[in-house]
Design an enzyme around this catalytic site. Structure first.
Site, mmCIF file in Angstrom:
data_model
loop_
_atom_site.group_PDB
_atom_site.id
_atom_site.type_symbol
_atom_site.label_atom_id
_atom_site.label_comp_id
_atom_site.label_asym_id
_atom_site.label_seq_id
_atom_site.Cartn_x
_atom_site.Cartn_y
_atom_site.Cartn_z
ATOM 1 N N HIS A 134 92.783 54.180 115.475
ATOM 2 C CA HIS A 134 93.984 54.098 114.604
ATOM 3 C C HIS A 134 95.179 54.887 114.975
ATOM 4 O O HIS A 134 94.773 55.743 115.799
ATOM 5 C CB HIS A 134 93.500 54.655 113.294
ATOM 6 C CG HIS A 134 94.275 54.436 112.294
ATOM 7 N ND1 HIS A 134 95.562 55.006 111.838
ATOM 8 C CD2 HIS A 134 94.206 53.677 111.048
ATOM 9 C CE1 HIS A 134 96.232 54.587 110.948
ATOM 10 N NE2 HIS A 134 95.440 53.659 110.364
ATOM 11 N N ASP A 211 87.921 62.069 113.877
ATOM 12 C CA ASP A 211 88.683 61.265 112.882
ATOM 13 C C ASP A 211 87.765 60.857 111.995
ATOM 14 O O ASP A 211 87.013 59.731 112.320
ATOM 15 C CB ASP A 211 89.688 60.199 113.390
ATOM 16 C CG ASP A 211 90.294 59.399 112.219
ATOM 17 O OD1 ASP A 211 90.105 59.569 111.249
ATOM 18 O OD2 ASP A 211 91.297 58.604 112.854
ATOM 19 N N GLN A 214 87.166 57.397 108.096
ATOM 20 C CA GLN A 214 86.199 56.112 107.654
ATOM 21 C C GLN A 214 84.730 56.577 107.524
ATOM 22 O O GLN A 214 83.932 55.488 107.390
ATOM 23 C CB GLN A 214 86.278 54.907 108.490
ATOM 24 C CG GLN A 214 87.697 54.336 108.504
ATOM 25 C CD GLN A 214 87.924 53.809 107.108
ATOM 26 O OE1 GLN A 214 87.317 53.428 106.320
ATOM 27 N NE2 GLN A 214 89.316 53.213 107.135
ATOM 28 N N LYS A 237 90.572 57.547 100.612
ATOM 29 C CA LYS A 237 89.665 56.591 100.933
ATOM 30 C C LYS A 237 88.370 56.974 100.373
ATOM 31 O O LYS A 237 87.236 56.368 100.831
ATOM 32 C CB LYS A 237 89.831 56.664 102.331
ATOM 33 C CG LYS A 237 90.889 56.009 103.270
ATOM 34 C CD LYS A 237 90.712 56.047 104.606
ATOM 35 C CE LYS A 237 92.057 55.801 105.304
ATOM 36 N NZ LYS A 237 92.579 54.264 105.173
ATOM 37 N N CYS A 376 96.838 48.848 112.132
ATOM 38 C CA CYS A 376 97.340 50.045 112.749
ATOM 39 C C CYS A 376 96.348 50.405 114.000
ATOM 40 O O CYS A 376 95.970 51.630 114.363
ATOM 41 C CB CYS A 376 97.406 51.356 111.951
ATOM 42 S SG CYS A 376 98.368 51.156 110.618
HETATM 43 N N1 PMP Z 1 92.215 57.064 110.883
HETATM 44 C C1 PMP Z 1 91.427 56.141 110.541
HETATM 45 C C2 PMP Z 1 90.197 55.883 111.336
HETATM 46 C C3 PMP Z 1 91.789 55.451 109.254
HETATM 47 O O1 PMP Z 1 91.124 54.345 108.912
HETATM 48 C C4 PMP Z 1 92.878 55.817 108.816
HETATM 49 C C5 PMP Z 1 93.553 54.946 107.571
HETATM 50 N N2 PMP Z 1 93.466 53.563 107.537
HETATM 51 C C6 PMP Z 1 93.841 56.941 109.171
HETATM 52 C C7 PMP Z 1 93.405 57.434 110.427
HETATM 53 C C8 PMP Z 1 94.956 57.315 108.497
HETATM 54 O O2 PMP Z 1 94.618 57.823 107.477
HETATM 55 P P1 PMP Z 1 95.879 58.038 106.381
HETATM 56 O O3 PMP Z 1 96.900 57.075 106.223
HETATM 57 O O4 PMP Z 1 95.223 58.405 105.093
HETATM 58 O O5 PMP Z 1 96.607 59.128 106.981
#
Ligand code: PMP
Length: 420
Positions: A134, A211, A214, A237, A376
């Site tokens: 991401h 990270d 998910q 999430k 993203c």
């Molecule tokens: N890393 C991953 C794998 C994600 O799925 C996300 C959210 N889509 C993020 C980072 C960023 O998370 P946040 O927008 O809650 O900071």
């Protein structure tokens, strides 16, 4: 059709989530359609228990934390610190002080890239990411590299969306200082072999940031068994409120790192000349923290633990497997990522000759909420040779019936575009 997997009574669970009974697109002569919320990788919904914990806090327990020499502040502080304890137990952190509340995964990664990165990275040092990350786990490292002269490298992926582990030895060099990798990437859903990556990174002398945005919401997590140096995730999430996230870091690393943000609460002492940082975790929690969001996250953790992370994962696997069966009969549909037994409840795909945004818009007319675009993850899409994809992502409150609706709606979309 209702869905009752071995352990989860999904119909009963759904009654806890007021928003899931939403009927949308009703018009004078049209009854409207039932919401099928399949955008859980973007953010999940909240059960009544979490909403009530937030309301209760505001109604009965709210004041600023750690400041008070008054009763209400003690109440609020106790609840906030209880939430930290719940996070600690959810991820198996050795101590509470290693659990830092941030505003989300993005801030947690920025904290490490800025604080650990600036203090430790030197020119020609290497930061190893992967092609499936991401942007939150790419851009902060690119920024750290720009500040320090370090180099960002990307472990490649295979065509079926798995990490090319065969190349890991080539990418882990004596200059690799940190490996930052998603436990489960947000588009492909691949369950990455974290333990192996961590062992090999440590052998090469590199730290590992996981990270887990998910993964923590969807499967059992144990930072000690994993051997993770840092692990980050977001409350929103996993049934919690937005605006709160977590950084787990090993104590010795966090203690050696300089504070990220400066301000109130993160100091032991300030003079006109200097400041001394506070102990963990306050050192990394400058300013008024996301008090109520953290307390809400604590209630979300209670809810998840009552269901059981293994039961949650099993149900999502059922949905994902069925989605692959149903969607593979849709003409021109191509899945991104591995087969269901190697991934979580994320099903991303492209539909031949139909743009992802059109797919998502037409699904929305049927009440089906999915995400479309680059999610993203632009480097991933470039690697796959596409500009955009559509993503359906499940949580434990989704049903097999919703999976069937998705399949039927996609068939219909394909027919519409064939006629054009
Ligand atoms: N890393 C991953 C794998 C994600 O799925 C996300 C959210 N889509 C993020 C980072 C960023 O998370 P946040 O927008 O809650 O900071």
């Amino acid at each position: 059709m209702t869905t009752t997997s071995h352990a989860l009574d999904v119909e009963r669970i759904r009654a806890d989530f007021p928003i899931l009974s939403t009927v949308l697109h009703a018009a004078p002569k049209r009854p409207g359609v039932q919401l099928a919320y399949l955008d859980n990788a973007a953010t999940t919904q909240r059960p009544q228990q979490v909403i009530q914990a937030i309301v209760d806090t505001y109604e009965k327990h709210y004041a600023n934390v750690h400041r008070g020499i008054h009763w209400l502040s003690d109440q609020s502080t106790d609840l906030y610190e209880d939430a930290r304890g719940k996070v600690q137990s959810l991820i198996g952190a050795p101590t509470r002080e290693e659990v830092i509340f941030t505003h989300g995964t993005t801030e947690s990664i920025n904290l490490v890239a800025r604080s650990w990165g600036d203090a430790n990275l030197k020119p020609t040092d290497e930061i190893l990411l992967t092609e499936m990350e991401h942007h939150s786990n790419i851009v902060p490292w690119q920024q750290a590299a720009a500040r320090t002269g370090a180099i960002v490298r990307f472990l490649p992926i295979t065509d079926d969306g798995q990490l090319a582990l065969g190349a890991l030895d080539q990418f882990l060099t004596p200059r690799t200082r940190i490996v930052a990798v998603a436990a489960i990437p947000n588009v492909l859903g691949t369950i990455n072999p974290l333990s192996e990556i961590i062992v090999r990174a440590h052998q090469a002398g590199a730290l590992v940031l996981v990270d887990a945005a998910q993964s923590v919401p969807h499967q059992h997590t144990d930072v000690q068994a994993l051997g993770a140096d840092f692990l980050v995730f977001s409350g929103h999430k996993m049934l919690g409120p937005s605006g709160v996230g977590v950084l787990f870091g090993r104590r010795e690393l966090l203690e050696a790192m300089p504070p990220f943000l400066g301000g109130g609460s993160m100091i032991r002492r300030v003079t006109t000349a200097l400041f001394e940082p506070a102990e963990l975790p306050a050192k990394f929690e400058a300013g008024t923290p996301p008090i109520v969001s953290a307390i809400g996250l604590g209630a979300a953790i209670d809810y998840l633990q009552q269901l059981g992370m293994d039961a949650i994962q099993a149900h999502e696997r059922l949905l994902c497997t069925r989605a692959h069966e149903v969607l593979s009969s849709v003409g021109g549909l191509k899945f991104l990522g591995p087969t269901p037994e190697r991934k979580s409840g994320i099903v991303s795909f492209t539909l031949d000759r139909v743009h992802a945004h059109d797919v998502a818009q037409l699904l929305d007319r049927q009440g089906i909420a999915v995400r479309a675009g680059h999610h993203c993850a632009m480097p991933l899409h470039k690697r796959l040779g596409i500009n955009a994809s559509t993503r359906a992502s499940f949580y434990f409150y989704n049903t097999l019936d919703e999976v069937e609706r998705l399949g039927t709606a996609l068939d219909e979309i394909k027919r519409i575009f064939r006629r054009k």
